[in-house]
Design an enzyme around this catalytic site. Structure first.
Site, mmCIF file in Angstrom:
data_model
loop_
_atom_site.group_PDB
_atom_site.id
_atom_site.type_symbol
_atom_site.label_atom_id
_atom_site.label_comp_id
_atom_site.label_asym_id
_atom_site.label_seq_id
_atom_site.Cartn_x
_atom_site.Cartn_y
_atom_site.Cartn_z
ATOM 1 N N GLU A 27 8.850 -4.376 11.104
ATOM 2 C CA GLU A 27 9.276 -3.079 10.587
ATOM 3 C C GLU A 27 9.734 -2.164 11.711
ATOM 4 O O GLU A 27 9.038 -1.965 12.703
ATOM 5 C CB GLU A 27 8.148 -2.391 9.807
ATOM 6 N N ASP B 235 0.825 -1.208 0.000
ATOM 7 C CA ASP B 235 0.000 0.000 0.000
ATOM 8 C C ASP B 235 0.860 1.259 0.000
ATOM 9 O O ASP B 235 0.349 2.371 -0.142
ATOM 10 C CB ASP B 235 -0.999 0.002 1.162
ATOM 11 N N ASP C 293 -1.055 -6.176 -0.232
ATOM 12 C CA ASP C 293 -1.464 -5.527 1.013
ATOM 13 C C ASP C 293 -2.976 -5.288 1.046
ATOM 14 O O ASP C 293 -3.567 -4.869 0.043
ATOM 15 C CB ASP C 293 -0.779 -4.165 1.144
#
Length: 277
Positions: A186, A49, A88
């Site tokens: 992340e 995304d 995503d």
């Protein structure tokens, strides 16, 4: 490549079986030409995304829609021969309920041919992940910094420091227990990423995490130097294609203004060439 010589793309089960082995390689892609470039080198390709920021100029990923993900997913699928494709799920497409998540995940897979979907969130999303995986939709999870939650996280900050360390670990364990076949970590401290990698049975995919993860992913426009609005610390630039493109476009503009382009070899004469015998 012919249908008979086509290399079989990995499945989510194949990716899961790579736990602890040769590191998995992944990049994002949003278009057919970029998919064709990354395909020979990647185990899986993510239609992220991040397309909203990279290609559409949005300030964050929050404005990305299902229609956008379906469009770009279908484009990427046309450029892949050997890599597995993951798409995503955009903000607002899965948080309301497991049922909503199933409807949208099924649409993404049906319209793009994706082998799996990715969604953000840990413990809170575990019931949704379990709902999807029990209904034949493979899920890649995403914990640590979750860009769709930047308004509640206070921006793009490192997650898992101090008191938050146990939370990120619990999130990773929860998505693994719920049936995710892998999890993106992340922007978490390297030591925490290593602990998570050792603690859970599914592959960890690092982005701003640790070289000890089971694989790595980067946004392709970051690593090629095409997206230059900002540069995350973890986004190593392997090329400066944005600078090269700027120089090429400037040269073209100069030649047009000087009337040196098009030259004789770029235009057509009045007479058609004689046919070859």
């Amino acid at each position: 490549m012919s249908a008979t010589s086509r290399i079989k793309a990995p499945t989510p089960s194949d990716i899961m079986a790579r736990k602890g082995g040769t590191p998995l390689v992944s990049l994002t892609a949003y278009t057919t030409p970029i998919a064709q470039l990354v395909d020979p080198h990647c185990d899986f390709v993510l239609v992220g995304d991040s397309v909203g920021m990279v290609l559409h100029g949005l300030p964050s990923t929050l404005g990305v829609t299902m229609d956008m993900m379906c469009l770009h997913g279908a484009a990427v699928a046309r450029g892949l021969e050997r890599a597995m494709m993951v798409v995503d799920m955009p903000f607002g497409s899965y948080e309301e309920s497991p049922e909503q998540a199933f409807r949208n995940a099924a649409r993404l897979m049906r319209e793009t041919g994706a082998a799996a979907v990715k969604l953000e969130g840990g413990l809170a999303m575990a019931p949704t992940i379990q709902h999807l995986t029990s209904r034949s939709i493979p899920v890649m999870a995403h914990v640590g910094l979750t860009p769709q939650a930047i308004n509640t996280l206070g921006g793009y900050k490192v997650q898992g420091r101090g008191d938050d360390r146990a939370k990120v670990m619990a999130d990773a364990q929860a998505v693994s227990d719920a049936g995710a076949f892998s999890v993106v970590l992340e922007k978490v401290p390297a030591s925490l990423a290593d602990e998570i990698t050792a603690a859970i049975p599914i592959p960890t995919i690092g982005i701003g995490a640790s070289a000890g993860c089971d694989g790595q992913i980067l946004v392709v426009d970051d690593m090629l130097g095409l997206f230059t609005a900002f540069k995350p610390k973890f986004a190593k630039r392997y090329a400066t294609l944005g600078e090269d493109a700027d120089k090429a476009i400037a040269a073209y503009a100069d030649e047009v203004r000087a009337r040196s382009f098009p030259a004789a070899e770029h235009v057509f004469g009045d007479a058609a060439p004689e046919p070859k015998s």
